[in-house]
Design a protein around this motif. Structure first.
Motif, PDB file in Angstrom:
ATOM      1  N   HIS A  24       0.424  -4.347   9.947  1.00  0.00           N
ATOM      2  CA  HIS A  24      -0.705  -4.209   9.025  1.00  0.00           C
ATOM      3  C   HIS A  24      -1.896  -3.580   9.740  1.00  0.00           C
ATOM      4  N   TYR A  25      -2.465  -2.568   9.108  1.00  0.00           N
ATOM      5  CA  TYR A  25      -3.607  -1.883   9.705  1.00  0.00           C
ATOM      6  C   TYR A  25      -4.924  -2.599   9.391  1.00  0.00           C
ATOM      7  N   VAL A  26      -5.104  -3.069   8.173  1.00  0.00           N
ATOM      8  CA  VAL A  26      -6.339  -3.747   7.783  1.00  0.00           C
ATOM      9  C   VAL A  26      -6.181  -5.245   8.027  1.00  0.00           C
ATOM     10  N   ARG A  27      -7.065  -5.793   8.865  1.00  0.00           N
ATOM     11  CA  ARG A  27      -7.021  -7.228   9.204  1.00  0.00           C
ATOM     12  C   ARG A  27      -8.435  -7.784   9.272  1.00  0.00           C
ATOM     13  N   ARG A  44     -10.781  -5.230  11.319  1.00  0.00           N
ATOM     14  CA  ARG A  44     -10.284  -3.954  11.845  1.00  0.00           C
ATOM     15  C   ARG A  44      -9.541  -3.223  10.740  1.00  0.00           C
ATOM     16  N   GLY A  45      -9.724  -1.921  10.700  1.00  0.00           N
ATOM     17  CA  GLY A  45      -9.055  -1.113   9.701  1.00  0.00           C
ATOM     18  C   GLY A  45      -9.901  -0.929   8.466  1.00  0.00           C
ATOM     19  N   CYS A  46      -9.456  -0.030   7.607  1.00  0.00           N
ATOM     20  CA  CYS A  46     -10.183   0.284   6.378  1.00  0.00           C
ATOM     21  C   CYS A  46      -9.172   0.586   5.286  1.00  0.00           C
ATOM     22  N   ASN A  47      -9.470   0.137   4.066  1.00  0.00           N
ATOM     23  CA  ASN A  47      -8.554   0.338   2.945  1.00  0.00           C
ATOM     24  C   ASN A  47      -8.614   1.745   2.364  1.00  0.00           C
ATOM     25  N   PHE A  48      -9.648   2.510   2.696  1.00  0.00           N
ATOM     26  CA  PHE A  48      -9.834   3.812   2.069  1.00  0.00           C
ATOM     27  C   PHE A  48      -9.143   4.922   2.865  1.00  0.00           C
ATOM     28  N   HIS A  49      -9.095   6.118   2.265  1.00  0.00           N
ATOM     29  CA  HIS A  49      -8.350   7.236   2.850  1.00  0.00           C
ATOM     30  C   HIS A  49      -9.224   8.484   2.925  1.00  0.00           C
ATOM     31  N   CYS A  50     -10.456   8.344   3.353  1.00  0.00           N
ATOM     32  CA  CYS A  50     -11.383   9.473   3.393  1.00  0.00           C
ATOM     33  C   CYS A  50     -10.878  10.534   4.383  1.00  0.00           C
TER      34      CYS A  50
END
Length: 254
Positions: free
Chosen positions: A221-224, A198-204
């Motif tokens: 934490h958003y990215v897991r 869940r989540g994504c490291n990018f900021h598109c």
């Protein structure tokens, strides 16, 4: 507590809906899943009536969709109101547009709904007021209320397997809602799908993940991701129990 969950997106995978069902069932509640894929912008009156018939035994009704299914979700919510059962609208569109969705549904869930739906079901079952539960938004006495968002689920390994058991599942096909084939031998050939992160490291700037990160800023934490061993275990179970005829898995993780 019986919850009827309806998904208005134009596909049958509905991972969010299936996870909500799995969490409720693990806690001892019963669920009925209704998937209503359609290329049309609105459902026919027959489909709305069939959905109402399937939902009339519910103690709680849940709607879920992306934005592309939101017009149909609103149509269903308006039709299902005649049943006088509490209606909660969750999913990505509801998370990003809670005030709009609160015009149609009694309750809106912002963010991840697993802990929220379970807490709501238990609160309704006990006859208590749900107004202060985290993640919920609603309109009461002409005032729009938006409660704080709970942190994202920290450990995805704790989640159950997506509910693909099809023992009480219905699909919209050929203009009417039919019971889904119950046996794994009837499962489709070809690729099955799975998501274990869940989540994504990018900021598109064009992507909903940017808004979701803002929602959870300073709140966990958003990215897991699942552990590798848990990921493989889930794939193996899905293949064996639900998709024995699948020729492969398409992995949808960011």
């Amino acid at each position: 507590m019986k919850t009827v969950l309806l998904c208005t997106d134009n596909e049958l995978w509905g991972f969010g809906t299936r996870m909500i069902s799995a969490v409720l069932r693990r806690a001892g509640h019963s669920t009925r899943l209704i998937f209503l894929p359609s290329e049309s912008r609105r459902y026919s009156p027959d489909v709305v009536e069939e959905a109402k018939e399937l939902a009339k035994s519910a103690d709680l009704i849940g709607l879920s969709c992306y934005s592309r299914g939101s017009q149909k979700a609103r149509q269903l919510a308006n039709g299902l109101r005649e049943l006088r059962k509490p209606i909660i609208w969750g999913g990505l569109h509801a998370t990003l547009n809670p005030a709009e969705c609160a015009e149609a549904a009694d309750i809106v869930c912002r963010g991840e709904g697993e802990d929220t739906i379970l807490e709501l079901a238990e609160t309704l079952e006990a006859g208590r007021d749900w107004g202060n539960l985290r993640n919920l938004a609603y309109t009461r006495a002409n005032e729009f209320v938006m409660n704080p968002v709970r942190p994202p689920i920290p450990d995805l390994n704790e989640l159950p397997l997506f509910d693909f058991d099809r023992d009480d599942e219905y699909h919209l096909t050929k203009g009417h809602i039919h019971r889904a084939p119950p046996h794994p031998s009837d499962s489709p050939k070809g690729q099955a799908y799975f998501i274990g992160a869940r989540g994504c490291n990018f900021h598109c700037t064009y992507c909903c993940n940017r808004r979701l990160k803002e929602l959870y800023t300073g709140n966990g934490h958003y990215v897991r991701r699942m552990s590798v061993s848990r990921y493989i275990e889930q794939l193996e179970k899905l293949h064996r129990r639900n998709f024995p005829r699948a020729t492969g898995f398409s992995l949808l993780d960011e």
